[in-house]
Write a protein that holds these residues in place. Structure first.
Motif, PDB file in Angstrom:
ATOM      1  N   ARG A   1       5.871   3.638  -4.757  1.00  0.00           N
ATOM      2  CA  ARG A   1       4.762   3.272  -5.657  1.00  0.00           C
ATOM      3  C   ARG A   1       5.252   2.328  -6.743  1.00  0.00           C
ATOM      4  O   ARG A   1       4.587   1.337  -7.063  1.00  0.00           O
ATOM      5  CB  ARG A   1       4.141   4.529  -6.264  1.00  0.00           C
ATOM      6  CG  ARG A   1       3.348   5.352  -5.279  1.00  0.00           C
ATOM      7  CD  ARG A   1       2.757   6.615  -5.928  1.00  0.00           C
ATOM      8  NE  ARG A   1       1.999   7.365  -4.962  1.00  0.00           N
ATOM      9  CZ  ARG A   1       2.410   8.504  -4.399  1.00  0.00           C
ATOM     10  NH1 ARG A   1       3.580   9.050  -4.730  1.00  0.00           N
ATOM     11  NH2 ARG A   1       1.652   9.118  -3.511  1.00  0.00           N
TER      12      ARG A   1
ATOM     13  N   ALA B   1       3.182   6.713   1.599  1.00  0.00           N
ATOM     14  CA  ALA B   1       3.463   8.107   1.224  1.00  0.00           C
ATOM     15  C   ALA B   1       2.902   9.087   2.254  1.00  0.00           C
ATOM     16  O   ALA B   1       3.502  10.145   2.479  1.00  0.00           O
ATOM     17  CB  ALA B   1       2.901   8.404  -0.162  1.00  0.00           C
ATOM     18  N   THR B   2       1.787   8.742   2.903  1.00  0.00           N
ATOM     19  CA  THR B   2       1.220   9.657   3.907  1.00  0.00           C
ATOM     20  C   THR B   2       2.091   9.752   5.152  1.00  0.00           C
ATOM     21  O   THR B   2       1.918  10.675   5.943  1.00  0.00           O
ATOM     22  CB  THR B   2      -0.208   9.236   4.322  1.00  0.00           C
ATOM     23  OG1 THR B   2      -0.162   7.999   5.035  1.00  0.00           O
ATOM     24  CG2 THR B   2      -1.135   9.158   3.127  1.00  0.00           C
TER      25      THR B   2
ATOM     26  N   GLU C   1       0.306   4.178  -1.128  1.00  0.00           N
ATOM     27  CA  GLU C   1      -0.359   5.444  -0.804  1.00  0.00           C
ATOM     28  C   GLU C   1      -0.317   5.715   0.693  1.00  0.00           C
ATOM     29  O   GLU C   1      -0.052   6.842   1.115  1.00  0.00           O
ATOM     30  CB  GLU C   1      -1.791   5.441  -1.334  1.00  0.00           C
ATOM     31  CG  GLU C   1      -1.873   5.370  -2.855  1.00  0.00           C
ATOM     32  CD  GLU C   1      -0.968   6.363  -3.573  1.00  0.00           C
ATOM     33  OE1 GLU C   1      -0.940   7.553  -3.191  1.00  0.00           O
ATOM     34  OE2 GLU C   1      -0.280   5.948  -4.534  1.00  0.00           O
ATOM     35  N   THR C   2      -0.547   4.694   1.499  1.00  0.00           N
ATOM     36  CA  THR C   2      -0.433   4.874   2.948  1.00  0.00           C
ATOM     37  C   THR C   2       1.017   5.140   3.331  1.00  0.00           C
ATOM     38  O   THR C   2       1.289   5.982   4.202  1.00  0.00           O
ATOM     39  CB  THR C   2      -0.997   3.651   3.697  1.00  0.00           C
ATOM     40  OG1 THR C   2      -2.389   3.549   3.391  1.00  0.00           O
ATOM     41  CG2 THR C   2      -0.802   3.773   5.200  1.00  0.00           C
TER      42      THR C   2
ATOM     43  N   ARG D   1       2.756   8.368 -14.817  1.00  0.00           N
ATOM     44  CA  ARG D   1       1.772   8.675 -13.759  1.00  0.00           C
ATOM     45  C   ARG D   1       0.972   9.905 -14.074  1.00  0.00           C
ATOM     46  O   ARG D   1       1.335  10.821 -14.623  1.00  0.00           O
ATOM     47  CB  ARG D   1       2.477   8.867 -12.416  1.00  0.00           C
ATOM     48  CG  ARG D   1       2.936   7.555 -11.861  1.00  0.00           C
ATOM     49  CD  ARG D   1       3.489   7.664 -10.461  1.00  0.00           C
ATOM     50  NE  ARG D   1       2.678   8.397  -9.534  1.00  0.00           N
ATOM     51  CZ  ARG D   1       1.607   7.915  -8.878  1.00  0.00           C
ATOM     52  NH1 ARG D   1       1.248   6.700  -9.064  1.00  0.00           N
ATOM     53  NH2 ARG D   1       0.941   8.651  -8.031  1.00  0.00           N
TER      54      ARG D   1
ATOM     55  N   ASP E   1       7.153   8.134  -5.005  1.00  0.00           N
ATOM     56  CA  ASP E   1       6.980   7.427  -6.280  1.00  0.00           C
ATOM     57  C   ASP E   1       7.864   6.186  -6.367  1.00  0.00           C
ATOM     58  O   ASP E   1       7.489   5.204  -7.012  1.00  0.00           O
ATOM     59  CB  ASP E   1       7.243   8.361  -7.457  1.00  0.00           C
ATOM     60  CG  ASP E   1       6.089   9.323  -7.693  1.00  0.00           C
ATOM     61  OD1 ASP E   1       4.979   9.079  -7.164  1.00  0.00           O
ATOM     62  OD2 ASP E   1       6.300  10.326  -8.412  1.00  0.00           O
TER      63      ASP E   1
ATOM     64  N   ASP F   1       0.843  -1.189   0.000  1.00  0.00           N
ATOM     65  CA  ASP F   1       0.000   0.000   0.000  1.00  0.00           C
ATOM     66  C   ASP F   1       0.886   1.249   0.000  1.00  0.00           C
ATOM     67  O   ASP F   1       1.128   1.871   1.044  1.00  0.00           O
ATOM     68  CB  ASP F   1      -0.915  -0.043   1.225  1.00  0.00           C
ATOM     69  CG  ASP F   1      -1.818   1.164   1.344  1.00  0.00           C
ATOM     70  OD1 ASP F   1      -1.749   2.082   0.503  1.00  0.00           O
ATOM     71  OD2 ASP F   1      -2.595   1.202   2.319  1.00  0.00           O
TER      72      ASP F   1
END
Length: 156
Positions: free
Chosen positions: A52, A25-26, A22-23, A156, A49, A20
């Motif tokens: 990602r 990155a947070t 996205e998590t 992206r 990225d 994950d």
């Protein structure tokens, strides 16, 4: 009660276990700096990225982490990634020591250290065994990785 930055590191690696990004990155500040033996100096969105890209391309992946410690300013953890390297299909087990700096509940610096020659022996096979210690080969690994990241970011 555990320190909030211990929780932050743990959240980062639990998200990584689930691929994950996205998590993950947070957990980073917008101006984060990331470095490891392959991606020596990524900043900001490039660092997120990279995760990602790695999670999107992961094959036969698992991750464990332990020795998480942190205070208000800094922290560390040990993690082990197990995966199949996409370019060769070879199995890699990569133990990594991670070090972090924090600001306002986010990771502002993340530095991973591992033995690049050990990694190259697993990922590249004979070429890695024979030449993976050599600076020109290690630079070629870095160039290839940065090229892959640039291509990923362009889509992206």
């Amino acid at each position: 009660m555990r320190h909030p930055n211990v929780e932050l590191i743990s959240r980062f690696y639990r998200a990584f276990q689930q691929l994950d990004a996205e998590t993950m990155a947070t957990c980073y500040a917008e101006d984060v700096r990331f470095g490891d033996p392959v991606f020596e100096d990524l900043r900001g969105a490039a660092a997120a990225d990279m995760w990602r890209m790695l999670t999107a391309r992961a094959q036969d992946f698992s991750l464990t982490f332990d020795r998480v410690q942190a205070d208000d300013r800094q922290g560390s953890a040990r993690w082990v990634a197990r995966y199949r390297f996409g370019q060769t299909g070879r199995r890699v087990v990569n133990p990594i020591e991670a070090h972090f700096l924090f600001r306002d509940g986010k990771i502002i610096e993340h530095h991973d250290s591992f033995d690049l020659w050990r990694w190259s022996r697993q990922a590249l096979g004979l070429k890695g065994w024979v030449l993976g210690w050599a600076p020109p080969v290690q630079q070629a690994i870095r160039r290839q990785a940065l090229k892959g990241l640039a291509q990923f970011r362009a889509t992206r």
